[in-house]
Design a protein around this motif. Structure first.
Motif, PDB file in Angstrom:
ATOM      1  N   ASP A  12     -18.053   6.849 -48.387  1.00  0.00           N
ATOM      2  CA  ASP A  12     -18.059   7.379 -49.762  1.00  0.00           C
ATOM      3  C   ASP A  12     -16.709   7.203 -50.464  1.00  0.00           C
ATOM      4  OD1 ASP A  12     -16.496   9.347 -48.598  1.00  0.00           O
ATOM      5  OD2 ASP A  12     -17.824  11.006 -49.090  1.00  0.00           O
ATOM      6  N   PHE A  13     -15.681   6.855 -49.701  1.00  0.00           N
ATOM      7  CA  PHE A  13     -14.329   6.717 -50.214  1.00  0.00           C
ATOM      8  C   PHE A  13     -13.847   8.004 -50.876  1.00  0.00           C
ATOM      9  CE2 PHE A  13     -10.604   4.481 -51.895  1.00  0.00           C
ATOM     10  CZ  PHE A  13     -10.297   3.779 -50.754  1.00  0.00           C
ATOM     11  N   GLY A  14     -14.389   9.101 -50.425  1.00  0.00           N
ATOM     12  CA  GLY A  14     -13.963  10.388 -50.958  1.00  0.00           C
ATOM     13  C   GLY A  14     -13.817  11.354 -49.792  1.00  0.00           C
ATOM     14  N   TRP A  15     -14.542  12.431 -49.867  1.00  0.00           N
ATOM     15  CA  TRP A  15     -14.440  13.548 -48.933  1.00  0.00           C
ATOM     16  C   TRP A  15     -14.668  13.138 -47.476  1.00  0.00           C
ATOM     17  CZ3 TRP A  15     -13.063  18.584 -49.019  1.00  0.00           C
ATOM     18  CH2 TRP A  15     -13.596  19.444 -48.052  1.00  0.00           C
ATOM     19  N   SER A  16     -15.844  12.607 -47.168  1.00  0.00           N
ATOM     20  CA  SER A  16     -16.150  12.294 -45.766  1.00  0.00           C
ATOM     21  C   SER A  16     -15.262  11.166 -45.258  1.00  0.00           C
ATOM     22  CB  SER A  16     -17.632  11.925 -45.612  1.00  0.00           C
ATOM     23  OG  SER A  16     -18.428  13.041 -45.923  1.00  0.00           O
ATOM     24  N   HIS A  17     -14.966  10.224 -46.129  1.00  0.00           N
ATOM     25  CA  HIS A  17     -14.061   9.133 -45.798  1.00  0.00           C
ATOM     26  C   HIS A  17     -12.696   9.685 -45.375  1.00  0.00           C
ATOM     27  CE1 HIS A  17     -12.297   5.091 -46.185  1.00  0.00           C
ATOM     28  NE2 HIS A  17     -11.287   5.684 -46.784  1.00  0.00           N
ATOM     29  N   ALA A  18     -12.177  10.648 -46.147  1.00  0.00           N
ATOM     30  CA  ALA A  18     -10.864  11.203 -45.860  1.00  0.00           C
ATOM     31  C   ALA A  18     -10.874  11.937 -44.518  1.00  0.00           C
ATOM     32  CB  ALA A  18     -10.421  12.148 -46.982  1.00  0.00           C
ATOM     33  N   HIS A  19     -11.951  12.676 -44.239  1.00  0.00           N
ATOM     34  CA  HIS A  19     -12.035  13.355 -42.950  1.00  0.00           C
ATOM     35  C   HIS A  19     -12.080  12.348 -41.811  1.00  0.00           C
ATOM     36  CE1 HIS A  19     -12.347  17.635 -43.842  1.00  0.00           C
ATOM     37  NE2 HIS A  19     -12.912  17.263 -44.975  1.00  0.00           N
ATOM     38  N   ASP A  20     -12.807  11.258 -42.033  1.00  0.00           N
ATOM     39  CA  ASP A  20     -12.913  10.274 -40.969  1.00  0.00           C
ATOM     40  C   ASP A  20     -11.587   9.558 -40.741  1.00  0.00           C
ATOM     41  OD1 ASP A  20     -14.842   9.220 -39.040  1.00  0.00           O
ATOM     42  OD2 ASP A  20     -14.265   7.304 -39.938  1.00  0.00           O
ATOM     43  N   GLN A  21     -10.832   9.342 -41.813  1.00  0.00           N
ATOM     44  CA  GLN A  21      -9.485   8.786 -41.644  1.00  0.00           C
ATOM     45  C   GLN A  21      -8.650   9.708 -40.765  1.00  0.00           C
ATOM     46  OE1 GLN A  21      -8.077   5.810 -43.099  1.00  0.00           O
ATOM     47  NE2 GLN A  21     -10.252   5.369 -43.267  1.00  0.00           N
ATOM     48  N   GLY A  22      -8.790  11.005 -40.988  1.00  0.00           N
ATOM     49  CA  GLY A  22      -8.065  11.987 -40.184  1.00  0.00           C
ATOM     50  C   GLY A  22      -8.492  11.923 -38.723  1.00  0.00           C
ATOM     51  N   ARG A  23      -9.801  11.786 -38.521  1.00  0.00           N
ATOM     52  CA  ARG A  23     -10.313  11.690 -37.154  1.00  0.00           C
ATOM     53  C   ARG A  23      -9.737  10.455 -36.455  1.00  0.00           C
ATOM     54  NH1 ARG A  23     -13.624   8.580 -34.520  1.00  0.00           N
ATOM     55  NH2 ARG A  23     -14.116   7.421 -36.418  1.00  0.00           N
ATOM     56  N   GLN A  24      -9.781   9.318 -37.148  1.00  0.00           N
ATOM     57  CA  GLN A  24      -9.257   8.091 -36.536  1.00  0.00           C
ATOM     58  C   GLN A  24      -7.773   8.222 -36.209  1.00  0.00           C
ATOM     59  OE1 GLN A  24     -10.112   4.556 -38.805  1.00  0.00           O
ATOM     60  NE2 GLN A  24     -12.219   5.194 -39.150  1.00  0.00           N
ATOM     61  N   PHE A  25      -7.055   8.893 -37.110  1.00  0.00           N
ATOM     62  CA  PHE A  25      -5.623   9.079 -36.922  1.00  0.00           C
ATOM     63  C   PHE A  25      -5.328   9.783 -35.597  1.00  0.00           C
ATOM     64  CE2 PHE A  25      -2.113  12.156 -37.504  1.00  0.00           C
ATOM     65  CZ  PHE A  25      -1.048  11.287 -37.693  1.00  0.00           C
ATOM     66  N   VAL A  26      -6.024  10.896 -35.344  1.00  0.00           N
ATOM     67  CA  VAL A  26      -5.744  11.604 -34.089  1.00  0.00           C
ATOM     68  C   VAL A  26      -6.309  10.854 -32.892  1.00  0.00           C
ATOM     69  CG1 VAL A  26      -5.353  13.964 -34.844  1.00  0.00           C
ATOM     70  CG2 VAL A  26      -7.690  13.153 -34.588  1.00  0.00           C
ATOM     71  N   ASP A  27      -7.460  10.220 -33.103  1.00  0.00           N
ATOM     72  CA  ASP A  27      -8.087   9.497 -31.992  1.00  0.00           C
ATOM     73  C   ASP A  27      -7.197   8.355 -31.508  1.00  0.00           C
ATOM     74  OD1 ASP A  27     -10.060   7.196 -31.005  1.00  0.00           O
ATOM     75  OD2 ASP A  27     -10.993   9.139 -30.642  1.00  0.00           O
ATOM     76  N   ASP A  28      -6.604   7.629 -32.459  1.00  0.00           N
ATOM     77  CA  ASP A  28      -5.731   6.506 -32.099  1.00  0.00           C
ATOM     78  C   ASP A  28      -4.453   6.974 -31.416  1.00  0.00           C
ATOM     79  OD1 ASP A  28      -7.510   4.855 -33.228  1.00  0.00           O
ATOM     80  OD2 ASP A  28      -6.380   4.492 -35.085  1.00  0.00           O
ATOM     81  N   ARG A  29      -4.069   8.187 -31.724  1.00  0.00           N
ATOM     82  CA  ARG A  29      -2.755   8.637 -31.342  1.00  0.00           C
ATOM     83  C   ARG A  29      -2.684   9.207 -29.927  1.00  0.00           C
ATOM     84  NH1 ARG A  29       1.671  11.497 -35.004  1.00  0.00           N
ATOM     85  NH2 ARG A  29       2.028   9.369 -35.622  1.00  0.00           N
ATOM     86  N   TYR A  30      -3.773   9.772 -29.441  1.00  0.00           N
ATOM     87  CA  TYR A  30      -3.706  10.478 -28.158  1.00  0.00           C
ATOM     88  C   TYR A  30      -4.705   9.937 -27.149  1.00  0.00           C
ATOM     89  CZ  TYR A  30      -0.970  13.626 -30.942  1.00  0.00           C
ATOM     90  OH  TYR A  30      -0.009  14.116 -31.757  1.00  0.00           O
ATOM     91  N   ASP A  31      -4.206   9.616 -25.959  1.00  0.00           N
ATOM     92  CA  ASP A  31      -5.073   9.108 -24.905  1.00  0.00           C
ATOM     93  C   ASP A  31      -6.006  10.192 -24.381  1.00  0.00           C
ATOM     94  OD1 ASP A  31      -3.948   6.676 -25.108  1.00  0.00           O
ATOM     95  OD2 ASP A  31      -2.453   6.994 -23.514  1.00  0.00           O
ATOM     96  N   TRP A  32      -5.535  11.418 -24.457  1.00  0.00           N
ATOM     97  CA  TRP A  32      -6.353  12.494 -23.887  1.00  0.00           C
ATOM     98  C   TRP A  32      -7.526  12.896 -24.786  1.00  0.00           C
ATOM     99  CZ3 TRP A  32      -5.911  16.245 -27.535  1.00  0.00           C
ATOM    100  CH2 TRP A  32      -4.695  16.349 -28.232  1.00  0.00           C
ATOM    101  N   LEU A  33      -7.533  12.316 -25.980  1.00  0.00           N
ATOM    102  CA  LEU A  33      -8.555  12.736 -26.941  1.00  0.00           C
ATOM    103  C   LEU A  33      -9.621  11.662 -27.123  1.00  0.00           C
ATOM    104  CD1 LEU A  33      -9.426  14.823 -29.113  1.00  0.00           C
ATOM    105  CD2 LEU A  33      -8.131  13.460 -30.745  1.00  0.00           C
ATOM    106  N   GLU A  34     -10.881  12.116 -27.076  1.00  0.00           N
ATOM    107  CA  GLU A  34     -11.974  11.220 -27.416  1.00  0.00           C
ATOM    108  C   GLU A  34     -12.713  11.860 -28.588  1.00  0.00           C
ATOM    109  OE1 GLU A  34     -16.062   9.487 -25.441  1.00  0.00           O
ATOM    110  OE2 GLU A  34     -14.661  10.563 -24.151  1.00  0.00           O
ATOM    111  N   THR A  35     -13.125  11.066 -29.570  1.00  0.00           N
ATOM    112  CA  THR A  35     -13.846  11.659 -30.696  1.00  0.00           C
ATOM    113  C   THR A  35     -15.156  10.933 -30.933  1.00  0.00           C
ATOM    114  OG1 THR A  35     -12.837  10.229 -32.356  1.00  0.00           O
ATOM    115  CG2 THR A  35     -11.691  12.286 -31.875  1.00  0.00           C
ATOM    116  N   VAL A  36     -16.121  11.685 -31.449  1.00  0.00           N
ATOM    117  CA  VAL A  36     -17.382  11.089 -31.914  1.00  0.00           C
ATOM    118  C   VAL A  36     -17.683  11.717 -33.264  1.00  0.00           C
ATOM    119  CG1 VAL A  36     -18.457  10.544 -29.714  1.00  0.00           C
ATOM    120  CG2 VAL A  36     -18.653  12.847 -30.632  1.00  0.00           C
ATOM    121  N   TYR A  37     -18.475  11.035 -34.096  1.00  0.00           N
ATOM    122  CA  TYR A  37     -18.831  11.636 -35.374  1.00  0.00           C
ATOM    123  C   TYR A  37     -20.273  11.332 -35.727  1.00  0.00           C
ATOM    124  CZ  TYR A  37     -18.432   6.996 -37.500  1.00  0.00           C
ATOM    125  OH  TYR A  37     -18.603   5.671 -37.815  1.00  0.00           O
ATOM    126  N   LEU A  38     -20.833  12.199 -36.565  1.00  0.00           N
ATOM    127  CA  LEU A  38     -22.162  11.976 -37.134  1.00  0.00           C
ATOM    128  C   LEU A  38     -21.985  12.050 -38.638  1.00  0.00           C
ATOM    129  CD1 LEU A  38     -24.156  14.414 -34.827  1.00  0.00           C
ATOM    130  CD2 LEU A  38     -24.117  11.925 -34.668  1.00  0.00           C
TER     131      LEU A  38
END
Lengths: 404, 306
Positions: free
Chosen positions: A58-84
């Motif tokens: 949507d390039f808005g709200w959900s997009h911004a949250h997903d950018q945040g998710r990717q940011f933490v996911d890329d950053r930490y080996d101990w973290l795994e993320t999934v999204y719906l």
């Protein structure tokens, strides 16, 4: 987002290393003493599930949250993320169950106001898991809340709009009349008035969807037809910026995502959410055992500029489009406290003040009058957080109906 | 200045309603109801944007949009003509499918920008006060919609092809006995109708608002279905109807300070659809009028040979 990451990188990586090492030692010690609550990690791995109300495209709200998710996911080996994504409100409960039972998530983030009750219910069904609900107010032992608000940024955008408007009319495309948007619109107008007391702000409501580019375009065009030359918006598409780019002499402010590329010569600044730093903070505290399924009842993030949850600009690390800096520097205003200074300096000063640990400036400081000229906030008083979260009236100078 | 801007907004919005409506008129005139307009429009909007982005040529994007519209319509044609499946179910499936497909097609193109089709002022006409900037300083697809209206009218009502199409829509059995290939005519009308829906979708992302984001039509494909009925399956009235709906769409924002609740103004397109249906039901209950304007008798009725 990547430029942003590099900007913070050195400091954050060092901080994180210290925190992890330090807390790891601390955690080891506390574990040796005897663990109290259930921890999903034991410093092993952590799996986080995210539920989005819209498509990540949507390039808005959900997009911004997903950018945040990717940011933490890329950053930490101990973290795994999934999204719906695009999860309808009535499916929230079973999707949370799916994330926990089938995907094995330890913590679930539900990222829309409408998921509130279902998230609380899921908290009851899965007492050994953790939940975080975005933008709501209901919490439980294992359900925390988080949100980032833009009103300070709209105020800063208003300073620029008030200085640069030629017609003295600025406009606002708004999706729905809820306190969040009324607060944004008021802040935008308060900023404009501070540099040019005669500026008015006309509001057009969409009242269809958060995400409705067709309506947003027409609303923006009708504002231009009414003489507005500075446009801001709260809806989930970059349409208003595109309309500004197409119309000579019309400028706009980006909202939520870095949308400046849609209007390289017409986007002055904007508001950016950085959910990544907030998700990082929450997930680290879970990983380190600071948050668990028993102590979230008081965990309520409301991040503003001070916490770094939001920042000024239409692109990360570009608070003001460079094309407009000279113009803003050339316009001088007189502030009762700061004396005479350029609007550019005023904006920078206000950023400093609002990112200060003590937040030495607040846009909603009285005297503030409503549209009917009634004094709503006494001289020298600041609006309380509660007043801001429940605001339903427009400040003087806004042309529009807060209950359309 | 401001009246010109508002007029200009109305023309661009109306064009988006008009082109797919012409397609739906052609489709329904042959006796096939295609409720998949929303799906075709949004899929072709995504396709047109993606192809324009990849090739850098908006006209190739427009052709891609038309192709996607045509292909989706072909699915409906196969189900509803060859297999005689329920047209309502098939059409609605097409809308749901198309909405999903558009998300898939556009997935990698969110946040990208393209060079949109630019306005081409028409020499002489574009200098006329008001009408010039409003009607004759537009992109090529708006002009195409101006031309499509009389062309479709001419084909439907002034040529043998039009008689064949309308006969197939009114009485396919009679058409069949006269040696008309009912199946072929319906296939062509449905596919061409789908391509016009595709053109409408392409207009949205390549000319009107050059960007792709999911769900950007916001369900406005359904207005096309209503408009087809309001226009009584006639291209000229479709033109007037599209401009009326375009006007509702734009003026809702101009009336926001008038004290009329916005929700009421947002309701007007649908309220007027109901009003028109009622009016037509009362006024046009005559066989003679019905032959020119009105629902084709065999609309939605499956045709089986022999």
């Amino acid at each position: 987002m990547s430029e942003k990451i590099y900007g913070l990188n050195t400091v954050l990586v060092l901080a994180v290393v210290f925190i992890i090492v330090g807390a790891g030692i601390g955690y080891g010690v506390s574990w040796a003493v005897g663990p109290g609550a259930v921890s999903p990690t034991d410093l092993g791995t952590l799996k986080a599930g995210f539920i989005y109300v819209g498509p990540i495209g949507d390039f808005g709200w959900s997009h911004a949250h997903d950018q945040g998710r990717q940011f933490v996911d890329d950053r930490y080996d101990w973290l795994e993320t999934v999204y719906l994504e695009s999860v309808p409100l009535d499916q929230t409960g079973n999707r949370i169950d799916y994330l926990i039972n089938e995907q094995g998530c330890d913590v679930v983030f539900t990222t829309s106001y409408g998921y509130m009750d279902a998230t609380i219910e899921a908290g009851g069904d899965h007492p050994d898991k953790m939940f975080f609900h975005c933008s709501g107010y209901k919490r439980a032992a294992n359900v925390g809340t988080y949100f980032a608000d833009f009103y300070q940024l709209y105020y800063l955008n208003g300073l620029m709009a008030g200085a640069l408007t030629k017609s003295g009319k600025i406009g606002y495309v708004a999706a729905f009349p809820i306190p969040e948007l009324i607060r944004h619109i008021n802040a935008f107008e308060l900023g404009a008035q501070e540099v040019n007391s005669s500026v008015t702000c006309e509001v057009k409501w969409l009242l269809t969807e958060w995400y409705d580019p067709v309506a947003a375009r027409t609303a923006a065009e009708s504002l231009i037809a009414a003489g507005c030359d500075m446009l801001a918006f709260t809806e989930d598409s970059p349409t208003v910026l595109q309309v500004a780019e197409e119309n000579e002499g019309v400028y706009a402010f980006s909202h939520y995502s870095p949308m400046q590329s849609y209007a390289p010569t017409s986007c002055i600044s904007g508001q950016l959410a950085d959910w990544g730093v907030m998700y990082e903070d929450i997930l680290q505290k879970i990983y380190l055992g600071q948050y668990d399924n028993t102590n979230l009842a008081d965990v309520d993030y409301l991040w503003l500029m001070k916490e770094g949850g939001v920042e000024l600009g239409g692109l990360f690390d570009v608070p003001i489009n460079t094309l407009f800096i000279d113009d803003l520097d050339a316009i001088n205003v007189t502030d009762p406290i700061l004396g005479e200074l350029s609007v550019y300096d005023l904006v920078m000063k206000r950023i400093d003040q609002m990112t200060d640990i003590n937040v030495v400036f607040e846009p909603f400081t009285g005297p503030i009058y409503d549209q009917a000229d009634m004094l709503m906030i006494e001289a020298g008083e600041r609006a309380t957080t509660f007043e801001l979260l429940t605001i339903t009236w427009f400040v003087k100078g806004v042309i529009g109906d807060p209950t359309p | 200045m401001s009246i010109v801007l508002i007029g200009s907004s109305i023309v661009t919005a109306a064009t988006f309603f008009l082109i797919p409506t012409l397609g739906e008129i052609l489709t329904e005139r042959s006796g096939i109801l295609n409720l998949g307009v929303e799906g075709m429009v949004i899929s072709s909007a995504a396709a047109a944007f993606a192809v324009t982005y990849l090739t850098g040529n908006a006209m190739i994007g427009v052709l891609a949009g038309m192709a996607v519209g045509g292909i989706l319509a072909l699915i409906h044609a196969i189900l509803s003509i060859t297999f005689n499946r329920n047209q309502v179910v098939s059409g609605i499936s097409l809308t749901v499918f198309g909405t999903g497909l558009s998300g898939l097609l556009g997935r990698d193109f969110v946040g990208r920008t393209i060079a949109a089709l630019q306005p081409i002022p028409i020499l002489g006409l574009s200098d006329i006060p008001f009408f010039g900037p409003v009607f004759f300083n537009k992109d090529i697809l708006v002009y195409a919609s101006f031309i499509l209206v009389p062309v479709l009218w001419f084909i439907l009502f002034r040529t043998r092809i039009g008689i064949v199409i309308r006969t197939v829509g009114e009485n396919p059995a009679a058409a069949y006995t006269q040696g008309i290939n009912v199946i072929l005519v319906r296939y062509l009308c449905v596919i061409l109708g789908g391509m016009l829906c595709g053109l409408g979708g392409a207009y949205m992302t390549v000319a009107w608002m050059p960007a792709w984001t999911e769900g950007m039509t916001g369900g406005r494909g359904w207005i096309v279905i209503a408009l087809t009925v309001v226009a009584l399956w006639h291209p000229i009235t479709a033109f007037l109807g599209a401009y009326l709906f375009g006007m509702f769409h734009v003026l809702q924002f101009s009336f926001q300070l008038s004290g009329i609740p916005v929700a009421f103004i947002n309701m007007l397109p649908y309220l007027s659809t109901i009003a028109f249906l009622l009016a037509w039901g009362i006024l046009l209950n005559k066989q003679k009028v019905k032959r020119i304007i009105g629902a084709p008798s065999a609309l939605c009725v499956p045709f089986e040979k022999g």
